[in-house]
Scaffold this active site. Sequence first.
Site: not given
Ligand code: PLP
Length: 360
Positions: A72, A169, A187, A304
């Site tokens: 994120t 992913q 990670a 969710c």
């Molecule tokens: N991008 C994708 C494609 C994701 O699947 C996710 C998690 O669901 C995220 C970003 C966010 O990841 P993080 O939990 O490391 O912030």
Amino acid sequence: MSPVYLDHNATSPPRPEALEVALPLITEHWGNPASTHQAARRPAAAVEVARGQVARWCGARPRDVIFTSGATEANHLALRGALGGGRLVVSAVEHPSVRAPGLALGASVAPVDADGVVDLDALDALLTPDVRLVSVMAANNETGVIQPLTAIHARVHAAGALLHVDAAQLPGRLPAPQAWDLLTLTAHKAGGLKGAGALVLRPGVALTPQQLGGPQERERRAGTVNAAPIAALGAILDLPIPGHLGALQDRLAEGLSGLGAVVTAASRARLPNTVHVRFPGIPGDSIVMGLDLTGVQVSVGAACASGAARPSHVLAAMGLPPGEGVRMSLGWNTEKGEIDRAVHATRRVLAQHEAASEVI
Ligand code: PLP
């Protein structure tokens, strides 16, 4: 009986190899990697080992790896930091951590076809000379559909823009993509720990820091560097991709199809661990909740809020009913018996649903 966990695209259990490098950095070598005394030595060295592992995984220079708290934050840093006053284009199926900041930055949205693959002609039409950055994910977290990044990158470069790829992913499922200018990683979806990710840059890509403060990460991301999960990120990227995923994915897809499921984008390139299905006419969350009661943990795929499923913007962009998806995602420790238990439990949940519908 222990629960069957088939939600690795949300998060996955830590791998022993991740814990082995991370735990000593919590219990013993807990110093701040930026300190100037001896307590910094081990954590700082561990972070640099991980930087090399991340760089090797995706074919980058270690100096171009910026550690973040996860995908994120890396997505926000990429979108806000590389836009430079230009225009932004994001695909219609991006994760909310790209979609929300993208829309806030006034992004144009590139449509996808009925399988969720970016429509290249429509993308071309959006690539006006003022576009500076395009963000397209490597593979979708809900459906597992893989985007044609090489073709997209060529078009984006021809238009004089940069391509940001959210590859959250990919670790533990596929090798790193080649075609990108900025790359997001995390990670915790492949046996690492929560709290670490990275934004990786191609040489020469200019980035304005978004989080100001200390001089960490070559002054591109302020904040104490989180050595333990970063070391775990490096460790999991060094591991071979589990070889059993594809066969289990086929077994699960076949089992669910036998119960009347429609496999989403069945003929397209998809992650080897993700089975996204619909049981036409049945809300995805009622199946997910029914399975949970039998000890099988899966997801509707969309984010969710306080336990309630939101309609999926990904399915909506594909022209599918946005509340019908069920996602089962496998990982490094998934076993064949668990796949069979999940199919069996789904059969029971569907039977219960049918019986309840008859009563109504
Ligand atoms: N991008 C994708 C494609 C994701 O699947 C996710 C998690 O669901 C995220 C970003 C966010 O990841 P993080 O939990 O490391 O912030």
